[in-house]
Design an enzyme around this catalytic site. Sequence first.
Site, PDB file in Angstrom:
ATOM      1  N   ASN A  16      -6.665  -9.261  -7.343  1.00 36.93           N
ATOM      2  CA  ASN A  16      -6.679 -10.011  -6.085  1.00 36.93           C
ATOM      3  C   ASN A  16      -7.957 -10.809  -5.866  1.00 36.93           C
ATOM      4  O   ASN A  16      -7.960 -11.796  -5.151  1.00 36.93           O
ATOM      5  CB  ASN A  16      -6.458  -9.073  -4.908  1.00 36.93           C
ATOM      6  CG  ASN A  16      -7.393  -7.879  -4.938  1.00 36.93           C
ATOM      7  OD1 ASN A  16      -7.555  -7.227  -5.963  1.00 36.93           O
ATOM      8  ND2 ASN A  16      -8.017  -7.588  -3.808  1.00 36.93           N
ATOM      9  N   THR A  24      13.882   4.624   9.582  1.00 32.58           N
ATOM     10  CA  THR A  24      14.971   3.675   9.830  1.00 32.58           C
ATOM     11  C   THR A  24      14.719   2.359   9.096  1.00 32.58           C
ATOM     12  O   THR A  24      13.601   1.852   9.086  1.00 32.58           O
ATOM     13  CB  THR A  24      15.083   3.400  11.351  1.00 32.58           C
ATOM     14  OG1 THR A  24      15.364   4.638  11.994  1.00 32.58           O
ATOM     15  CG2 THR A  24      16.183   2.391  11.657  1.00 32.58           C
ATOM     16  N   SER A  57       4.613  -7.050  -2.497  1.00 31.52           N
ATOM     17  CA  SER A  57       4.296  -7.169  -1.072  1.00 31.52           C
ATOM     18  C   SER A  57       5.026  -8.375  -0.496  1.00 31.52           C
ATOM     19  O   SER A  57       5.112  -9.419  -1.141  1.00 31.52           O
ATOM     20  CB  SER A  57       2.783  -7.365  -0.936  1.00 31.52           C
ATOM     21  OG  SER A  57       2.464  -7.719   0.382  1.00 31.52           O
ATOM     22  N   CYS A 107      -9.775  -7.119   2.940  1.00 25.29           N
ATOM     23  CA  CYS A 107      -9.906  -5.715   3.315  1.00 25.29           C
ATOM     24  C   CYS A 107     -11.345  -5.252   3.244  1.00 25.29           C
ATOM     25  O   CYS A 107     -11.744  -4.342   3.949  1.00 25.29           O
ATOM     26  CB  CYS A 107      -9.072  -4.846   2.391  1.00 25.29           C
ATOM     27  SG  CYS A 107      -7.571  -5.619   1.870  1.00 25.29           S
ATOM     28  N   THR A 153       0.843  -1.199   0.000  1.00 28.35           N
ATOM     29  CA  THR A 153       0.000   0.000   0.000  1.00 28.35           C
ATOM     30  C   THR A 153       0.879   1.250   0.000  1.00 28.35           C
ATOM     31  O   THR A 153       0.657   2.193  -0.774  1.00 28.35           O
ATOM     32  CB  THR A 153      -0.926   0.012   1.239  1.00 28.35           C
ATOM     33  OG1 THR A 153      -1.803  -1.103   1.172  1.00 28.35           O
ATOM     34  CG2 THR A 153      -1.738   1.291   1.319  1.00 28.35           C
ATOM     35  N   HIS A 208       4.246 -10.243   2.341  1.00 30.47           N
ATOM     36  CA  HIS A 208       3.452 -11.323   2.949  1.00 30.47           C
ATOM     37  C   HIS A 208       2.592 -12.109   1.966  1.00 30.47           C
ATOM     38  O   HIS A 208       1.979 -13.102   2.349  1.00 30.47           O
ATOM     39  CB  HIS A 208       2.589 -10.774   4.087  1.00 30.47           C
ATOM     40  CG  HIS A 208       1.415  -9.961   3.638  1.00 30.47           C
ATOM     41  ND1 HIS A 208       0.152 -10.481   3.602  1.00 30.47           N
ATOM     42  CD2 HIS A 208       1.317  -8.680   3.213  1.00 30.47           C
ATOM     43  CE1 HIS A 208      -0.692  -9.535   3.178  1.00 30.47           C
ATOM     44  NE2 HIS A 208      -0.002  -8.442   2.933  1.00 30.47           N
ATOM     45  N   GLN A 212      -0.188  -9.350  -6.062  1.00 27.34           N
ATOM     46  CA  GLN A 212      -0.699 -10.712  -6.247  1.00 27.34           C
ATOM     47  C   GLN A 212       0.114 -11.484  -7.274  1.00 27.34           C
ATOM     48  O   GLN A 212       0.211 -12.705  -7.204  1.00 27.34           O
ATOM     49  CB  GLN A 212      -2.163 -10.667  -6.709  1.00 27.34           C
ATOM     50  CG  GLN A 212      -3.141 -10.161  -5.665  1.00 27.34           C
ATOM     51  CD  GLN A 212      -3.363 -11.153  -4.537  1.00 27.34           C
ATOM     52  OE1 GLN A 212      -3.177 -12.360  -4.698  1.00 27.34           O
ATOM     53  NE2 GLN A 212      -3.740 -10.650  -3.377  1.00 27.34           N
TER      54      GLN A 212
END
Lengths: 123, 384
Positions: B149, B241, B203, B326, B75, B205, B183
């Site tokens: 997705n 960081t 992404s 989501c 995102t 994950h 995806q």
Amino acid sequence: MSNIYSEKAMDHFLNPRNMGKLDDPDGIGDVGNPGCGDLMTIYIKVDEDKIKDIKFKTLGCAAAIATSDMICELAKGKVLDDALKITFQDVVDKLGKLPPSKVHCANLAQKGLKEAINDYRGK
Amino acid sequence: MLMNTKIYLDNASTTPVDERVMKDMRPFFDEKFGNPSSLHSFGQEARVAIDESREKIADFLNCDPKEVIFTGSATEANNIMIKGIIEADDDPHVITTAIEHDAVLETVKQSGANYSILDVDEDGFVNLKDLEEEINEKTVLVTVMYANNEIGTIQPIKEIAELIKTKNKERDKKIHFHTDAAQAAGYLNCDVKELGVDGLTISGHKIYGPKGVGVLFKKRNVKAEPIIFGGGQEDGIRSGTYNTPLIVGIAKAVELLKEEKRKEETEELRDYMIDEVLKIEGASLNGPQKSRLPNNANFSFKGVEGESIVMILDQKGIATSTGSACSSKSLEASHVLKAIGLKDLDAHSSLRVSVGRKTTKKEIDKFLKILPTTIERLREISGR
């Protein structure tokens, strides 16, 4: 498993006691809108101004099914005027926890019962 | 006897971290905890890990390591690209599609820029002619997701890139092309030169890496203003960081994709499932038959509501979803399913099933055994 729904709400969703149609009902309440995905029908049988029997058919989410079942449970045996006094909050309180976005389903159930009673009285 | 036999069929939502990824990440939480921006040996050790991770990603994307930006999520990567380009332009116009993930769609809508949203056909594909028509002299960015997705549609990214390249030859103001590959990365070619994109989002994950980390490929000549300010990390475009363990994690996850793609096996298992599910009366497949992400299936079932299916399946130990995780909180039917022309009730009756690396045929068979009775039971309740 689910902590979005209370155990009681899940139970009424998975094992609804009042699911079904009534043969020759005295009143029918058809409510819901395809936009939110829930369609609910409440059937009532009336005897001496009392709800003698009540059943539902609901196309909808777990909350819609559980609240349909609960409104039937609450209304069964009640005098029509008393049944009309059942609020959506009564339904929510009886079921325990519902996801906040699903509380409106209880509103739909209450509307369904009201429609069914109005249908009977209009006849 | 009860055994742990839960079945996870929601891999489009998220995936478990691969143990090899875990192993690589582990030391960077405590042993090698240094700040990569520090000059001392603690910092240098972490800096080396960041550099190596960047190279691994660059290798996967076939780009310069300097074009790899680590972010806190896909995102965020989408936001940096989209808002960054919009902010760097005096009078921007952006083109995107009706079936983008909210991470793109909402970013475009909230940006304040003029925008056009392309409709898609009944399988979710964008039409190149529509795109061409929407391009105007102010257009600075086109962003089209690589694979959807919810319904798995793989967009013709190369063709879109070609079209934009041709357009760019005749104009002063260059159009940039970005694709959200969150995806897609797990299964499809992400060579940015072959694809011809100026920006690409990954992404962690979704590819057996950790949550909380994403990657943005941003071609060096793309002018984008930073949207996050601070210590000037990542060439000033993404201050904050360095999250060493997660960066090491996403890089390892990407590296493992080479040996773990298993596109054919995944597709075979998924196709078997689709064939079997469609034998259920009133079941239909949402999304395309071909050019579809190998792990994705999405169905509608007449007379039932999707969330109810998910809830009952979950009771029986099978995890699926109604669409994107989501949107589970919203009551609206999926914007993707509506965009491909589904009526409200059909869109509300959808079930997304996404297989993964660990999914077995035995698990699919168990799902296939439980699903019909679930649908039947809910139809009994709905009376439809």
